[in-house]
Design a protein around this motif. Structure first.
Motif, PDB file in Angstrom:
ATOM      1  N   SER A  44      -2.334  20.860  19.641  1.00  0.00           N
ATOM      2  CA  SER A  44      -2.472  20.967  21.099  1.00  0.00           C
ATOM      3  C   SER A  44      -3.679  20.180  21.620  1.00  0.00           C
ATOM      4  O   SER A  44      -3.746  19.876  22.799  1.00  0.00           O
ATOM      5  CB  SER A  44      -2.658  22.434  21.489  1.00  0.00           C
ATOM      6  N   LYS A  45      -4.614  19.853  20.718  1.00  0.00           N
ATOM      7  CA  LYS A  45      -5.842  19.136  21.090  1.00  0.00           C
ATOM      8  C   LYS A  45      -6.650  19.893  22.149  1.00  0.00           C
ATOM      9  O   LYS A  45      -7.371  19.294  22.927  1.00  0.00           O
ATOM     10  CB  LYS A  45      -5.540  17.720  21.587  1.00  0.00           C
ATOM     11  N   LEU A  46      -6.474  21.205  22.192  1.00  0.00           N
ATOM     12  CA  LEU A  46      -7.260  22.017  23.133  1.00  0.00           C
ATOM     13  C   LEU A  46      -8.411  22.666  22.353  1.00  0.00           C
ATOM     14  O   LEU A  46      -8.329  22.793  21.135  1.00  0.00           O
ATOM     15  CB  LEU A  46      -6.385  23.118  23.743  1.00  0.00           C
ATOM     16  N   PRO A  47      -9.449  23.082  23.082  1.00  0.00           N
ATOM     17  CA  PRO A  47     -10.557  23.760  22.379  1.00  0.00           C
ATOM     18  C   PRO A  47     -10.073  25.026  21.681  1.00  0.00           C
ATOM     19  O   PRO A  47      -9.229  25.742  22.218  1.00  0.00           O
ATOM     20  CB  PRO A  47     -11.535  24.099  23.500  1.00  0.00           C
ATOM     21  N   ASP A  48     -10.631  25.304  20.509  1.00  0.00           N
ATOM     22  CA  ASP A  48     -10.237  26.477  19.715  1.00  0.00           C
ATOM     23  C   ASP A  48     -10.301  27.757  20.524  1.00  0.00           C
ATOM     24  O   ASP A  48      -9.405  28.608  20.440  1.00  0.00           O
ATOM     25  CB  ASP A  48     -11.172  26.634  18.500  1.00  0.00           C
ATOM     26  N   SER A  49     -11.366  27.869  21.303  1.00  0.00           N
ATOM     27  CA  SER A  49     -11.578  29.130  22.023  1.00  0.00           C
ATOM     28  C   SER A  49     -10.434  29.383  23.011  1.00  0.00           C
ATOM     29  O   SER A  49      -9.986  30.516  23.185  1.00  0.00           O
ATOM     30  CB  SER A  49     -12.912  29.083  22.761  1.00  0.00           C
ATOM     31  N   LEU A  50      -9.945  28.319  23.632  1.00  0.00           N
ATOM     32  CA  LEU A  50      -8.877  28.450  24.617  1.00  0.00           C
ATOM     33  C   LEU A  50      -7.568  28.820  23.916  1.00  0.00           C
ATOM     34  O   LEU A  50      -6.851  29.738  24.336  1.00  0.00           O
ATOM     35  CB  LEU A  50      -8.731  27.139  25.393  1.00  0.00           C
ATOM     36  N   VAL A  51      -7.263  28.116  22.827  1.00  0.00           N
ATOM     37  CA  VAL A  51      -6.027  28.388  22.080  1.00  0.00           C
ATOM     38  C   VAL A  51      -6.030  29.847  21.626  1.00  0.00           C
ATOM     39  O   VAL A  51      -5.029  30.552  21.743  1.00  0.00           O
ATOM     40  CB  VAL A  51      -5.908  27.444  20.869  1.00  0.00           C
ATOM     41  N   HIS A  52      -7.179  30.279  21.164  1.00  0.00           N
ATOM     42  CA  HIS A  52      -7.296  31.646  20.666  1.00  0.00           C
ATOM     43  C   HIS A  52      -6.965  32.656  21.765  1.00  0.00           C
ATOM     44  O   HIS A  52      -6.205  33.605  21.548  1.00  0.00           O
ATOM     45  CB  HIS A  52      -8.726  31.864  20.152  1.00  0.00           C
ATOM     46  N   ARG A  53      -7.514  32.402  22.947  1.00  0.00           N
ATOM     47  CA  ARG A  53      -7.296  33.349  24.044  1.00  0.00           C
ATOM     48  C   ARG A  53      -5.823  33.374  24.470  1.00  0.00           C
ATOM     49  O   ARG A  53      -5.247  34.433  24.705  1.00  0.00           O
ATOM     50  CB  ARG A  53      -8.193  32.980  25.230  1.00  0.00           C
ATOM     51  N   VAL A  54      -5.236  32.182  24.561  1.00  0.00           N
ATOM     52  CA  VAL A  54      -3.842  32.102  24.985  1.00  0.00           C
ATOM     53  C   VAL A  54      -2.936  32.812  23.984  1.00  0.00           C
ATOM     54  O   VAL A  54      -2.055  33.599  24.352  1.00  0.00           O
ATOM     55  CB  VAL A  54      -3.423  30.620  25.158  1.00  0.00           C
ATOM     56  N   LEU A  55      -3.167  32.555  22.680  1.00  0.00           N
ATOM     57  CA  LEU A  55      -2.318  33.167  21.662  1.00  0.00           C
ATOM     58  C   LEU A  55      -2.462  34.683  21.656  1.00  0.00           C
ATOM     59  O   LEU A  55      -1.500  35.414  21.415  1.00  0.00           O
ATOM     60  CB  LEU A  55      -2.661  32.591  20.289  1.00  0.00           C
ATOM     61  N   LEU A  56      -3.688  35.153  21.960  1.00  0.00           N
ATOM     62  CA  LEU A  56      -3.922  36.600  22.030  1.00  0.00           C
ATOM     63  C   LEU A  56      -3.040  37.207  23.114  1.00  0.00           C
ATOM     64  O   LEU A  56      -2.374  38.242  22.914  1.00  0.00           O
ATOM     65  CB  LEU A  56      -5.398  36.845  22.327  1.00  0.00           C
ATOM     66  N   GLU A  57      -2.991  36.542  24.264  1.00  0.00           N
ATOM     67  CA  GLU A  57      -2.155  37.027  25.377  1.00  0.00           C
ATOM     68  C   GLU A  57      -0.673  36.984  25.000  1.00  0.00           C
ATOM     69  O   GLU A  57       0.079  37.918  25.293  1.00  0.00           O
ATOM     70  CB  GLU A  57      -2.378  36.132  26.610  1.00  0.00           C
ATOM     71  N   CYS A  58      -0.303  35.877  24.337  1.00  0.00           N
ATOM     72  CA  CYS A  58       1.099  35.748  23.927  1.00  0.00           C
ATOM     73  C   CYS A  58       1.486  36.897  23.004  1.00  0.00           C
ATOM     74  O   CYS A  58       2.585  37.462  23.113  1.00  0.00           O
ATOM     75  CB  CYS A  58       1.322  34.420  23.196  1.00  0.00           C
TER      76      CYS A  58
END
Lengths: 563, 494
Positions: free
Chosen positions: B33-47
């Motif tokens: 995704s080339k997104l920052p780790d912290s952002l991916v982590h938060r999104v996946l948590l919500e998912c």
């Protein structure tokens, strides 16, 4: 600064007044003294090197008593005519040529406090004014145990035998140097002579072997009531000053003083000389040195309290300075006493009367300042190193082993034995000894270097250099070259050229250049050779540049800086 | 932040997960995704909370170097060093000599070296009458060291090692050179609902605004990925100036603003200028070897001043100090011990009014500690004009202290070349009053010898002490760079 430790009870009983400690501290400050320690019983006082008249309990007591107005200054003392003499043999002239003596008489024997004080003033003077007994040394004897007249002569060292202080048997001169504490400490002063100086009385009884030790037989004890004092040495001036200080101290202890005739081969002296110094000046002379105004009565009061005897005659002050003050050369010395009385803090609040002058910086200071700013702008951090360094740092480069550099005769350690002639090596050493610093390292320094140059009157040329070093896994010639180019442009230089140069073991061949501005060589630049990196314990690629700021300064005058 | 605001990112990440085959490790999703780790982590948590993905956690063992291991990596394993040393010296050496030659000095390390030498059969010990010999016949490659090196360069999973390597790693672990730590790896699987959500129409998420997006106007249809703006970034490398040298410039500014002209000095000076002219008798203790640094090479004698000046100075010494003045002593070269050597030189024959100063290094034969250095700085100044008086000096010192924000107080001082003299003290927050402002009026005898016919105020500044008082530094050594990152030039953190 010299320090003495004295019983406060003895001091105050001599002053004749009970002074609380905080008041005492304040008063001592007016005498340029400082209380460095006080434990309720003993007082530790630090005094200035120009006030040896304060190096004893008696001296401090006298100055304090005059300061608080308890008594008048005594610029001179009564001195009885000599009743005896010292004959100086001419053989001492090559060893320890001069002597001065005095006799101090009293009815009552010395107390233990008095003996302690007498020992202390000798000790203090030996360490300071006497230059560790080399220039002069003091001997004090029980007058009742000797028979004047005295002879001051020298004898072959093997012919000398007597019982030194604190010993119970006779020792030879060599044994004295070897076994006594004083002999071990000061023996070197006599070591090179085959004849040693000796003081003997009429019967041949040894008084002392100056400047080492007295004889046990003439020792001062608590039954001693009169004293014979001698000072021998290399400088008549110092001998006189010391005798005057000792005479003044003994007078405080109510001894009556008697002069001694000193008979040399070619002349006769009478010691001690207790005459005051006379200075004549107007109050304005003194006040203008201090920078204040005051009534003549105030000036008189100030000088009197600080120990001078002052007579006012119309517009002139006649100032008699006591014989024991050896720091008074002219009116500036008296002006200092006045300034102290007025108070330095009060004087420091008066407005300045400086005239206008235009200020300026050296052109080199300006160049250095601009260079430092430009280097920091280009991302280099500034180091600040010593000019003194070690052989190890400067001679790593092959071919530099026999390098001519400034060497110190008496270095504190091998780390400060030579002066740097370039900055680059100092920075490589810094990086090598800074293991664990995150990369990239970009460091620079601007500072003086000392280059051996036979054509200079001091054999050296002092210049300012600048060095830039980069260490990183991707460090390349181009990076530092780029930074250097930018710095030079910021400083307003044009026509900057890089010409291929010989590597000489310092750089990798084919990756180094001479830096020129116009046709003037202003520095070197290149990728540091791995052999050299190994020697400085640097394990990453490194590019370094060294610039000659004096050369740049000569060109700079015609350029406009951009930074 | 509401979940709607992350809608674009959610769809974007779900699509990436789908494209990765519907299941992937966290690290792979980040990379794709080339997104920052912290952002991916938060999104996946919500998912995960909304049942769009499922999470499996996998525990695995990672082999890492300890601090001791890192140090050993630099030097090599002690038993191997020992064996190598012995082999290179002909195959046998007395034990103590071998340890010394291998540079193994620490007692524990010596024990380890001997113990492992035997256990790893790199060599053997043989006891003779006199001594114990280490014997090494041949030496294979140091596999153990290679393994250590492998661990240091990339992440090594314990389970992926061969059995042989596993037992070697176990040996290294018992020696405290490596540690095995448990790490959690997350594995995400997209659900039916997740696949549906991935179909949603959303504007494309852009991490980086490119010139193309701007020029084509496509940025209008984009959503920009959010950054975690409160996370701290790594520090970029930066340049900076040494604070103490900056302070010296501050002093220069003060002086120039008050009409002082800066003059140049020499570090290598003759005793004539450093002492004689300053009324210091030639046998003064400060001139001895234990106080002043003398120059040995390239030469130990320097030039004499003009005949006229030399004669007047000689006369002054012989008259006041009553000894025989020695011209050879006057010529001796030293590293100057005071910058007064420079200012006194500059006033010879100068017409008033003048105000001059110099800042530079001076040298003393001192033992280095928190208060003393062999090399440090002084600033010396002279003020010559008709009417110059002692109070001007005191006022000047007070103004300087005010400018630097320091408290000052004055005591009488003693210097051979000034009278009256003062020693000014400033207040250091922890060390108390420190003396650093000496000064006075040059003695008339000196001025006469130098052909100066107005009174001259002379002063010096103990620059290190002023700086230390201003910034509450209690160790003078910190003002010079001995190691990068150690002194007052630590940079931003300072």
């Amino acid at each position: 600064m010299p320090t003495i430790r004295i019983p406060i009870s003895d001091l105050l009983s001599l002053v004749g007044e009970l002074i609380p400690i905080n008041k005492l501290e304040e008063l001592l400050r007016l005498l340029k003294c400082e209380v460095s320690d006080y434990d309720g019983e003993y007082l530790e006082v630090t005094f200035m090197e120009d006030r040896f008249d304060l190096s004893s309990t008696e001296g401090l007591a006298r100055a304090l008593a005059i300061l608080i107005g308890k008594r008048d200054p005594t610029p001179s003392l009564e001195l009885h005519a000599p009743s005896t003499h010292v004959i100086v043999d001419k053989t001492v002239s090559q060893i320890r040529p001069y002597i001065g003596c005095l006799i101090a008489r009293r009815e009552t024997p010395l107390s233990s406090d008095e003996i302690e004080s007498l020992m202390q003033v000798q000790e203090t003077l030996h360490k300071t004014l006497c230059r560790h007994r080399r220039k002069a040394s003091i001997g004090v004897y029980d007058l009742a145990k000797i028979q004047p007249p005295i002879r001051y002569e020298s004898r072959k060292r093997e012919d000398i035998r007597f019982t030194p202080l604190d010993w119970s048997r006779q020792l030879s001169a060599d044994e004295i140097l070897k076994y006594t504490k004083q002999g071990q400490e000061y023996g070197y002063l006599l070591e090179r002579f085959d004849r040693f100086p000796l003081l003997l009385d009429f019967r041949g009884q040894v008084l002392s072997m100056p400047p080492i030790i007295n004889s046990e037989e003439t020792r001062v004890t608590e039954s001693t009531h009169s004293l014979f004092v001698d000072v021998t040495g290399l400088s008549r001036d110092t001998i006189d000053a010391i005798l005057r200080i000792l005479a003044a101290s003994l007078a405080e202890r109510r001894f009556s003083l008697e002069a001694v005739k000193i008979i040399y081969d070619d002349r006769v002296d009478v010691t001690p000389d207790l005459r005051p110094t006379l200075t004549t000046c107007s109050p304005v002379d003194l006040l203008s040195i201090v920078g204040t105004t005051a009534d003549v009565r105030v000036v008189t009061e100030a000088l009197t309290r600080l120990g001078h005897r002052v007579f006012v005659y119309e517009d002139t002050l006649l100032i008699l300075t006591p014989f024991y003050r050896h720091d008074i050369f002219d009116i500036t010395d008296i002006a200092e006493d006045l300034a102290i009385w007025v108070g330095y803090d009060a004087l420091s609040l008066k407005p300045l009367s400086m005239p206008y002058t235009s200020g300026s910086l050296l052109p080199m200071t300006d160049l250095i300042r601009r260079f430092r700013r430009a280097a920091a702008q280009l991302g280099f951090r500034e180091a600040h190193r010593f000019t003194l360094t070690s052989d190890r740092v400067l001679r790593q480069l092959p071919g530099r082993e026999d390098l001519q550099i400034l060497e110190v005769q008496n270095p504190v350690s091998s780390e400060f034995a030579v002066a740097r002639d370039s900055l680059m090596f100092s920075l490589l050493d810094l990086i090598g000894s800074s293991k664990g610093t995150p990369l990239p390292i970009r460091v620079f320094e601007v500072g003086p270097v000392i280059i051996v140059d036979d054509s200079e009157p001091r054999g050296v040329r002092e210049e300012y250099h600048a060095a830039l070093v980069q260490v990183s896994s991707d460090a390349s010639y181009e990076q530092v070259q780029g930074a250097l180019l930018a710095i030079l442009k910021l400083l307003g230089f044009n026509q900057i050229r890089f010409l291929p140069s010989e590597a000489k073991g310092l750089f990798i061949s084919g990756r180094c250049a001479q830096v020129l501005v116009g046709d003037t060589l202003i520095g070197l630049l290149g990728e540091v050779h791995p052999q050299l990196l190994e020697r400085y314990a640097i394990d990453h690629p490194c590019v370094a540049a060294e610039l000659y700021l004096n050369a740049l300064e000569t060109i700079r005058k015609t350029n406009i800086p951009q930074g | 932040m509401s979940s709607d605001s992350l809608l674009a990112e959610r769809v974007f990440i779900l699509r990436k997960l789908r494209d990765l085959g519907g299941a992937a490790y966290f690290e792979d999703i980040c990379a794709a995704s080339k997104l920052p780790d912290s952002l991916v982590h938060r999104v996946l948590l919500e998912c995960a909370q909304q049942g769009l993905v499922t999470v499996e956690e996998e525990v695995f063992q990672l082999v890492e170097l300890t601090d001791k291991g890192k140090a050993t990596l630099e030097r090599g394993l002690p038993e191997y060093l020992l064996a190598k040393t012995v082999l290179h010296s002909g195959g046998q050496l007395p034990l103590q000599d071998a340890l010394k030659a291998a540079g193994i000095e620490d007692r524990k390390e010596q024990e380890a070296a001997i113990g492992w030498l035997i256990r790893r059969q790199l060599g053997r010990l043989q006891r003779t009458d006199k001594e114990v010999l280490v014997i090494v016949a041949h030496l294979p490659h140091d596999e153990l060291y290679n393994l250590l090196n492998k661990v240091s360069t990339k992440a090594v999973l314990f389970k992926e090692l061969t059995d042989e390597e596993k037992s070697a790693i176990d040996m290294l672990r018992r020696r405290g050179l490596v540690k095995i730590s448990s790490k959690i790896k997350r594995f995400y699987r997209i659900t039916e609902q997740g696949l549906k959500d991935a179909q949603k129409e959303v504007p494309p998420v852009v991490t980086r605004l490119t010139p193309e997006l701007i020029r084509s106007g496509a940025w209008r249809r984009c959503v920009f990925a959010r950054y975690d703006v409160s996370a701290l970034p790594p520090l970029p490398s930066y340049g900076f100036l040494h604070p103490y040298l900056e302070f010296l410039d501050q002093i220069r500014e003060f002086l120039v603003s008050r009409g002082f002209e800066e003059i140049e000095g020499r570090l290598v000076e003759t005793e004539f200028w450093n002492f004689d002219v300053l009324f210091q008798p030639q046998d003064h203790p400060a001139r001895e070897l234990h106080d002043t640094l003398k120059v040995l090479k390239p030469r130990d004698k320097g030039p004499l001043p003009s005949e006229h000046l030399l004669k007047s100075v000689m006369k002054m010494h012989e008259r006041y100090w009553k000894y025989r003045y020695d011209i050879d002593v006057a010529r001796r070269l030293i590293l100057r011990s005071q910058t007064t050597a420079t200012t006194i030189n500059a006033i010879v024959g100068r017409r008033p009014p003048f105000k001059l100063f110099t800042i530079g290094r001076v040298y003393r034969h001192d033992k280095i500690d928190s208060r003393h250095l062999v090399e440090f700085y002084q600033c010396d100044g002279v003020m010559g004009y008709y009417g110059a008086s002692f109070k001007d000096l005191l006022r000047f010192f007070r103004d300087l202290a005010n400018y630097l924000g320091l408290e000052v107080r004055f005591f009488p001082g003693y210097f051979p070349f000034t009278e009256p003299s003062v020693e000014g003290y400033v207040k250091h927050p922890t060390l108390g009053w420190v003396e650093c402002l000496p000064g006075g009026l040059f003695r008339r005898e000196i001025l006469k010898a130098l052909d100066v016919d107005c009174p001259v105020i002379a002063w010096a500044l103990g620059l290190e002490r002023l700086f230390m008082a201003m910034y509450n530094i209690d160790d003078i050594r910190l003002l010079f760079t001995d190691k990068l990152g150690k002194g007052v030039d630590r940079g931003i953190s300072w």
